[in-house]
Write a protein that holds these residues in place. Structure first.
Motif, PDB file in Angstrom:
ATOM      1  N   MET A   1      16.785  38.972  45.080  1.00  0.00           N
ATOM      2  CA  MET A   1      17.802  38.167  44.433  1.00  0.00           C
ATOM      3  C   MET A   1      19.090  38.321  45.224  1.00  0.00           C
ATOM      4  N   HIS A   2      19.795  37.239  45.386  1.00  0.00           N
ATOM      5  CA  HIS A   2      21.009  37.179  46.198  1.00  0.00           C
ATOM      6  C   HIS A   2      22.197  36.848  45.289  1.00  0.00           C
ATOM      7  N   LEU A   3      23.236  37.691  45.310  1.00  0.00           N
ATOM      8  CA  LEU A   3      24.460  37.452  44.542  1.00  0.00           C
ATOM      9  C   LEU A   3      25.628  37.316  45.512  1.00  0.00           C
ATOM     10  N   VAL A   4      26.530  36.393  45.213  1.00  0.00           N
ATOM     11  CA  VAL A   4      27.696  36.178  46.057  1.00  0.00           C
ATOM     12  C   VAL A   4      28.954  36.317  45.204  1.00  0.00           C
ATOM     13  N   ILE A   5      29.847  37.177  45.634  1.00  0.00           N
ATOM     14  CA  ILE A   5      31.154  37.341  44.992  1.00  0.00           C
ATOM     15  C   ILE A   5      32.137  36.540  45.830  1.00  0.00           C
ATOM     16  N   ASP A   6      32.562  35.388  45.298  1.00  0.00           N
ATOM     17  CA  ASP A   6      33.444  34.512  46.082  1.00  0.00           C
ATOM     18  C   ASP A   6      34.490  33.804  45.221  1.00  0.00           C
ATOM     19  N   ARG A   7      34.748  34.343  44.028  1.00  0.00           N
ATOM     20  CA  ARG A   7      35.751  33.785  43.119  1.00  0.00           C
ATOM     21  C   ARG A   7      36.642  34.916  42.618  1.00  0.00           C
ATOM     22  N   THR A   8      37.840  34.583  42.185  1.00  0.00           N
ATOM     23  CA  THR A   8      38.669  35.575  41.519  1.00  0.00           C
ATOM     24  C   THR A   8      38.157  35.728  40.095  1.00  0.00           C
ATOM     25  N   TRP A   9      38.602  36.766  39.418  1.00  0.00           N
ATOM     26  CA  TRP A   9      38.138  37.053  38.064  1.00  0.00           C
ATOM     27  C   TRP A   9      38.388  35.887  37.105  1.00  0.00           C
ATOM     28  N   ASP A  10      39.405  35.047  37.421  1.00  0.00           N
ATOM     29  CA  ASP A  10      39.741  33.934  36.533  1.00  0.00           C
ATOM     30  C   ASP A  10      39.233  32.587  37.054  1.00  0.00           C
ATOM     31  N   GLY A  11      38.389  32.616  38.099  1.00  0.00           N
ATOM     32  CA  GLY A  11      37.696  31.414  38.531  1.00  0.00           C
ATOM     33  C   GLY A  11      38.238  30.696  39.751  1.00  0.00           C
ATOM     34  N   ARG A  12      39.344  31.145  40.312  1.00  0.00           N
ATOM     35  CA  ARG A  12      39.859  30.498  41.519  1.00  0.00           C
ATOM     36  C   ARG A  12      39.028  30.914  42.729  1.00  0.00           C
ATOM     37  N   PRO A  13      38.919  30.069  43.745  1.00  0.00           N
ATOM     38  CA  PRO A  13      38.175  30.478  44.947  1.00  0.00           C
ATOM     39  C   PRO A  13      38.860  31.674  45.613  1.00  0.00           C
ATOM     40  N   ALA A  14      38.067  32.626  46.034  1.00  0.00           N
ATOM     41  CA  ALA A  14      38.587  33.760  46.799  1.00  0.00           C
ATOM     42  C   ALA A  14      38.738  33.324  48.248  1.00  0.00           C
ATOM     43  N   ALA A  15      39.532  34.055  48.991  1.00  0.00           N
ATOM     44  CA  ALA A  15      39.656  33.776  50.421  1.00  0.00           C
ATOM     45  C   ALA A  15      38.290  34.005  51.090  1.00  0.00           C
ATOM     46  N   PRO A  16      37.911  33.181  52.051  1.00  0.00           N
ATOM     47  CA  PRO A  16      36.609  33.368  52.710  1.00  0.00           C
ATOM     48  C   PRO A  16      36.396  34.783  53.256  1.00  0.00           C
ATOM     49  N   VAL A  17      37.447  35.438  53.719  1.00  0.00           N
ATOM     50  CA  VAL A  17      37.291  36.801  54.251  1.00  0.00           C
ATOM     51  C   VAL A  17      36.999  37.826  53.159  1.00  0.00           C
TER      52      VAL A  17
END
Length: 178
Positions: free
Chosen positions: A1-17
């Motif tokens: 299973m693959h999980l990706v953390i790519d959002r802030t806690w409140d749903g905004r996109p995180a920086a790609p880095v």
């Protein structure tokens, strides 16, 4: 299973880095977790690598594994080899601190990798859902990231209602011990 953390806690996109990935695999008698995360160069905890109380106060990647009846396992891993594994029954109601194998390496190129082995008998009975998070930065620059954002007034990762189903094959393999 693959999980990706790519959002802030409140749903905004995180920086790609800031993008972090976790791979979950069933192994005989255990769940294997592989982390690939950015290294933000936050100071390490003031203790040797290994089980570290309060690890959430440092640069960390977290995995919450949920089961019915508000049972869950909180797993935390840091780039310097620190870890923390907590069994809970009820939101923030600690039952036990348990040991898991964890190795962090490759603190190069702005990223770190970690591998953890979680014995199947530490997983909550009826394991069904998960969410993953990453925390880094200090003071006003502290960043709270999520695979599935919870929203709310402040970051709160102890939210069994904000989780996704685990891959059924993974759950079946873990329950069979294969």
């Amino acid at each position: 299973m693959h999980l990706v953390i790519d959002r802030t806690w409140d749903g905004r996109p995180a920086a790609p880095v800031e993008r972090t990935t976790l791979e979950l695999r069933a192994r005989p008698g255990a769940l294997e977790l592989t982390i690939d995360a950015p290294f933000h160069r936050d100071p390490p905890p003031p203790s040797p690598p290994g089980s570290t109380p309060g690890l959430w106060n440092f640069e960390v990647v977290e995995l919450f594994l949920h089961a019915p009846g508000d049972r869950y396992l909180e797993l935390e891993f840091g780039p310097h080899g620190h870890s923390l594994a907590l069994q809970l029954h009820g939101v923030r109601n600690l039952v036990a601190t348990v040991a898991v194998e964890f190795v962090a390496d490759a603190l190069a190129g702005g990223r770190w990798r970690g591998r953890a082995t979680v014995p199947a008998d530490l997983l909550p009975p009826g394991l069904a859902r998960c969410n993953a998070h990453a925390i880094h930065g200090q003071g006003d620059a502290r960043r709270y990231l999520s695979a599935l954002p919870a929203g709310g007034l402040r970051p709160d990762f102890h939210r069994p209602d904000v989780s996704e189903p685990l891959d059924p094959d993974l759950v079946r393999q873990l329950s069979l011990g294969t």
